[in-house]
Enzyme design. Structure first.
Site, PDB file in Angstrom:
ATOM      1  N   GLN A   1      -6.671  -4.571   8.852  1.00 22.78           N
ATOM      2  CA  GLN A   1      -5.907  -3.533   9.539  1.00 22.78           C
ATOM      3  C   GLN A   1      -4.587  -4.162   9.982  1.00 22.78           C
ATOM      4  OE1 GLN A   1      -4.831  -0.684  10.013  1.00 22.78           O
ATOM      5  NE2 GLN A   1      -6.689   0.254  10.829  1.00 22.78           N
TER       6      GLN A   1
ATOM      7  N   GLU B   1       0.870  -1.187   0.000  1.00 18.38           N
ATOM      8  CA  GLU B   1       0.000   0.000   0.000  1.00 18.38           C
ATOM      9  C   GLU B   1       0.899   1.226   0.000  1.00 18.38           C
ATOM     10  OE1 GLU B   1      -3.489   0.752   2.886  1.00 18.38           O
ATOM     11  OE2 GLU B   1      -2.000   2.265   3.451  1.00 18.38           O
TER      12      GLU B   1
ATOM     13  N   ALA C   1     -19.531   1.646   4.467  1.00 14.32           N
ATOM     14  CA  ALA C   1     -18.900   0.983   3.321  1.00 14.32           C
ATOM     15  C   ALA C   1     -19.866  -0.014   2.679  1.00 14.32           C
ATOM     16  CB  ALA C   1     -17.615   0.278   3.772  1.00 14.32           C
TER      17      ALA C   1
ATOM     18  N   HIS D   1      -8.189   3.093  -3.385  1.00 19.91           N
ATOM     19  CA  HIS D   1      -9.141   3.053  -2.276  1.00 19.91           C
ATOM     20  C   HIS D   1     -10.229   4.062  -2.604  1.00 19.91           C
ATOM     21  CE1 HIS D   1      -6.014   1.430   0.809  1.00 19.91           C
ATOM     22  NE2 HIS D   1      -6.064   0.726  -0.306  1.00 19.91           N
TER      23      HIS D   1
ATOM     24  N   GLY E   1     -14.045   5.422   5.256  1.00 18.25           N
ATOM     25  CA  GLY E   1     -13.226   6.596   5.558  1.00 18.25           C
ATOM     26  C   GLY E   1     -13.486   7.038   6.990  1.00 18.25           C
TER      27      GLY E   1
ATOM     28  N   HIS F   1     -13.140  -3.022  14.847  1.00 16.20           N
ATOM     29  CA  HIS F   1     -13.186  -1.605  14.492  1.00 16.20           C
ATOM     30  C   HIS F   1     -13.527  -0.815  15.751  1.00 16.20           C
ATOM     31  CE1 HIS F   1     -14.932   2.170  12.836  1.00 16.20           C
ATOM     32  NE2 HIS F   1     -13.867   2.055  12.065  1.00 16.20           N
TER      33      HIS F   1
ATOM     34  N   GLN G   1       6.325   5.674  17.365  1.00 18.73           N
ATOM     35  CA  GLN G   1       5.221   4.810  16.890  1.00 18.73           C
ATOM     36  C   GLN G   1       4.736   3.828  17.968  1.00 18.73           C
ATOM     37  OE1 GLN G   1       6.853   3.120  13.300  1.00 18.73           O
ATOM     38  NE2 GLN G   1       6.098   4.797  12.027  1.00 18.73           N
TER      39      GLN G   1
ATOM     40  N   THR H   1      -3.907   4.730  -1.359  1.00 16.74           N
ATOM     41  CA  THR H   1      -4.896   5.252  -0.401  1.00 16.74           C
ATOM     42  C   THR H   1      -5.587   6.506  -0.936  1.00 16.74           C
ATOM     43  OG1 THR H   1      -3.153   6.497   0.703  1.00 16.74           O
ATOM     44  CG2 THR H   1      -3.699   4.347   1.629  1.00 16.74           C
TER      45      THR H   1
HETATM   46  P1  FAD Z   1     -17.568   0.309   7.689  1.00 16.42           P
HETATM   47  O1  FAD Z   1     -17.531  -1.058   7.105  1.00 16.42           O
HETATM   48  O2  FAD Z   1     -18.627   1.226   7.210  1.00 16.42           O
HETATM   49  O3  FAD Z   1     -17.658   0.148   9.279  1.00 16.42           O
HETATM   50  C1  FAD Z   1     -17.560   1.277  10.134  1.00 16.42           C
HETATM   51  C2  FAD Z   1     -18.172   0.938  11.491  1.00 16.42           C
HETATM   52  O4  FAD Z   1     -19.601   0.844  11.384  1.00 16.42           O
HETATM   53  C3  FAD Z   1     -17.751  -0.407  12.084  1.00 16.42           C
HETATM   54  O5  FAD Z   1     -17.690  -0.245  13.465  1.00 16.42           O
HETATM   55  C4  FAD Z   1     -18.860  -1.368  11.678  1.00 16.42           C
HETATM   56  O6  FAD Z   1     -18.991  -2.434  12.609  1.00 16.42           O
HETATM   57  C5  FAD Z   1     -20.081  -0.461  11.679  1.00 16.42           C
HETATM   58  N1  FAD Z   1     -21.039  -0.748  10.605  1.00 16.42           N
HETATM   59  C6  FAD Z   1     -20.770  -1.105   9.347  1.00 16.42           C
HETATM   60  N2  FAD Z   1     -21.906  -1.153   8.598  1.00 16.42           N
HETATM   61  C7  FAD Z   1     -22.910  -0.808   9.431  1.00 16.42           C
HETATM   62  C8  FAD Z   1     -24.331  -0.628   9.251  1.00 16.42           C
HETATM   63  N3  FAD Z   1     -24.903  -0.829   8.059  1.00 16.42           N
HETATM   64  N4  FAD Z   1     -25.069  -0.235  10.333  1.00 16.42           N
HETATM   65  C9  FAD Z   1     -24.480  -0.018  11.529  1.00 16.42           C
HETATM   66  N5  FAD Z   1     -23.142  -0.173  11.742  1.00 16.42           N
HETATM   67  C10 FAD Z   1     -22.371  -0.543  10.706  1.00 16.42           C
HETATM   68  N6  FAD Z   1      -9.387   5.521   5.288  1.00 16.42           N
HETATM   69  C11 FAD Z   1      -9.278   6.496   4.367  1.00 16.42           C
HETATM   70  O7  FAD Z   1      -9.805   7.604   4.574  1.00 16.42           O
HETATM   71  N7  FAD Z   1      -8.590   6.302   3.191  1.00 16.42           N
HETATM   72  C12 FAD Z   1      -8.000   5.115   2.882  1.00 16.42           C
HETATM   73  O8  FAD Z   1      -7.386   4.971   1.831  1.00 16.42           O
HETATM   74  C13 FAD Z   1      -8.101   4.042   3.831  1.00 16.42           C
HETATM   75  N8  FAD Z   1      -7.553   2.838   3.590  1.00 16.42           N
HETATM   76  C14 FAD Z   1      -7.734   1.799   4.490  1.00 16.42           C
HETATM   77  C15 FAD Z   1      -7.225   0.516   4.176  1.00 16.42           C
HETATM   78  C16 FAD Z   1      -7.398  -0.533   5.078  1.00 16.42           C
HETATM   79  C17 FAD Z   1      -6.892  -1.910   4.712  1.00 16.42           C
HETATM   80  C18 FAD Z   1      -8.049  -0.308   6.327  1.00 16.42           C
HETATM   81  C19 FAD Z   1      -8.182  -1.435   7.319  1.00 16.42           C
HETATM   82  C20 FAD Z   1      -8.543   0.947   6.636  1.00 16.42           C
HETATM   83  C21 FAD Z   1      -8.402   2.010   5.729  1.00 16.42           C
HETATM   84  N9  FAD Z   1      -8.913   3.292   5.981  1.00 16.42           N
HETATM   85  C22 FAD Z   1      -8.810   4.302   5.052  1.00 16.42           C
HETATM   86  C23 FAD Z   1      -9.557   3.580   7.279  1.00 16.42           C
HETATM   87  C24 FAD Z   1     -11.073   3.288   7.263  1.00 16.42           C
HETATM   88  O9  FAD Z   1     -11.716   4.169   6.388  1.00 16.42           O
HETATM   89  C25 FAD Z   1     -11.568   3.460   8.701  1.00 16.42           C
HETATM   90  O10 FAD Z   1     -11.092   2.419   9.497  1.00 16.42           O
HETATM   91  C26 FAD Z   1     -13.057   3.677   8.883  1.00 16.42           C
HETATM   92  O11 FAD Z   1     -13.256   4.105  10.232  1.00 16.42           O
HETATM   93  C27 FAD Z   1     -13.924   2.438   8.693  1.00 16.42           C
HETATM   94  O12 FAD Z   1     -13.942   2.040   7.404  1.00 16.42           O
HETATM   95  P2  FAD Z   1     -14.730   0.697   6.980  1.00 16.42           P
HETATM   96  O13 FAD Z   1     -14.707   0.647   5.522  1.00 16.42           O
HETATM   97  O14 FAD Z   1     -14.207  -0.464   7.733  1.00 16.42           O
HETATM   98  O15 FAD Z   1     -16.198   1.086   7.508  1.00 16.42           O
END
Ligand code: FAD
Length: 317
Positions: free
Chosen positions: A210, A18, A144, A94, A125, A183, A246, A49
């Site tokens: 993660q 990444e 997401a 991403h 995000g 998360h 870190q 990213t």
């Molecule tokens: P989601 O899947 O939406 O989950 C977020 C939270 O909501 C979780 O606690 C989940 O349990 C809960 N949830 C999910 N769906 C629902 C629903 N329908 N109803 C109620 N609760 C729900 N961030 C950036 O800004 N840019 C990047 O390029 C980036 N790259 C990343 C790459 C990786 C491999 C990882 C692990 C993270 C990355 N992130 C990035 C960070 C990420 O955007 C954050 O961790 C963010 O807080 C959660 O993203 P998610 O897609 O897991 O969210």
């Protein structure tokens, strides 16, 4: 090529990285400098990213402060196109919910499809610094899961305009994020699993985790996924801890634990040079165990530097 196909065709764990777009004003050469030394290990894909806008206050004449929106690291899509062209490697942008309406997401996905990008990592995000929790754009996605659904719909030729007839289906392979240590917003692991499963049911075909420093957390997560009916490849995300700072910042930013043995070894280090070596040795040991467990791929968070990743990869691939 779709990543799921690459993953299923390989008999041994693949190597992937990444990278972050450079800070605005810096040249793309910094990206090439970070990738060049890693090309010997033939990355199966390079994730790029996405960084949304931030708000800062600028001092203006007369002493008043103006709230200004800036994007410090633009260029995700351009970098993907550039590295696909230069290295003939799969680039995976991403894409995030934050800052995008559904319409803007649709248009961005059309751009990606036209560029020949077959894979995307769909994420929510994080909230911007000035907001206590994530706020979607009006007309944008909250989770997401909704983004995965939109991409799956487009893959079936279903765009936002229901009156559009015979729209060309897109053909994206969709990856999502998973959290071996949960998360941070999820009330418990079971609820996090429930939403992870929902994303897979909606069409996500692989998971990237993660970062973690304790392999047992990854193995437990994979087991829990299996028990929950999640059967897509789960790619472990790895980072080499390389500075004393870190030890505190990574747990704070990424909500992960530093295992005690590792922490004790790091604490004994006199300077960052020693920390870097301990971090590399720890990561090599993690990788060896993960390779033995036949994980689909080892995915390295390079954070824009290649040296530590190269030193680990040399021992593994
Ligand atoms: P989601 O899947 O939406 O989950 C977020 C939270 O909501 C979780 O606690 C989940 O349990 C809960 N949830 C999910 N769906 C629902 C629903 N329908 N109803 C109620 N609760 C729900 N961030 C950036 O800004 N840019 C990047 O390029 C980036 N790259 C990343 C790459 C990786 C491999 C990882 C692990 C993270 C990355 N992130 C990035 C960070 C990420 O955007 C954050 O961790 C963010 O807080 C959660 O993203 P998610 O897609 O897991 O969210």
């Amino acid at each position: 090529m779709k990543l799921v196909d690459k993953l299923s065709q390989s008999k041994k764990p693949l190597f992937s990285i990444e990278i972050l777009p450079p800070l605005k004003g810096k040249s793309i050469q910094s990206i090439y400098d970070a990738i060049d030394p890693l090309m010997d290990f033939k990355p199966a894909f390079v994730d790029v990213t996405y960084h949304r806008e931030e708000y800062i206050y600028k001092k203006r004449e007369g002493g008043y402060l103006e709230k200004v929106s800036i994007r410090k690291r633009p260029g995700t899509v351009g970098i993907c196109a550039a590295i696909m062209n230069k290295y003939d490697v799969e680039a995976v942008p991403h894409i995030i919910c934050g800052g995008f309406t559904r319409e803007e997401t649709e248009n961005a996905l059309i751009d990606l499809q036209f560029l020949g990008i077959d894979n995307v990592l769909a994420l929510r995000g994080d909230s911007i610094k000035t907001e206590p929790s994530f706020v979607p754009e009006p007309g944008g996605h909250h989770y997401a899961l909704d983004l995965v659904r939109q991409i799956s719909d487009m893959n079936k030729g279903s765009y936002l305009d229901e009156e559009m007839k015979d729209a060309a289906p897109t053909n994206f392979c969709v990856g999502i994020a998973g959290y071996p240590e949960k998360h941070f917003e999820a009330p418990n692991m079971n609820s996090d699993m429930k939403w992870l499963k929902a994303k897979v049911d909606a069409g996500a075909e692989y998971i990237v985790t993660q970062m973690f420093f304790d392999n047992s957390k990854y193995f437990e997560f994979v087991e829990l996924c299996k028990k929950s009916g999640i059967n897509v490849p789960i790619i472990p995300g790895l980072k080499m801890l390389s500075t004393k700072a870190q030890i505190k910042s990574l747990p704070k930013i990424f909500k992960i634990d530093i295992p005690h043995d590792f922490y004790e070894a790091l604490e004994k280090c006199k300077d960052d040079k020693e920390v870097k070596q301990v971090g590399i040795d720890w990561c090599i040991a993690q990788c060896k165990e993960l390779v033995k467990a036949n994980v689909p791929c080892l995915h390295f968070y390079t954070m824009g530097t290649s040296e530590t990743t190269r030193r680990v990869a040399k021992e593994i691939f």
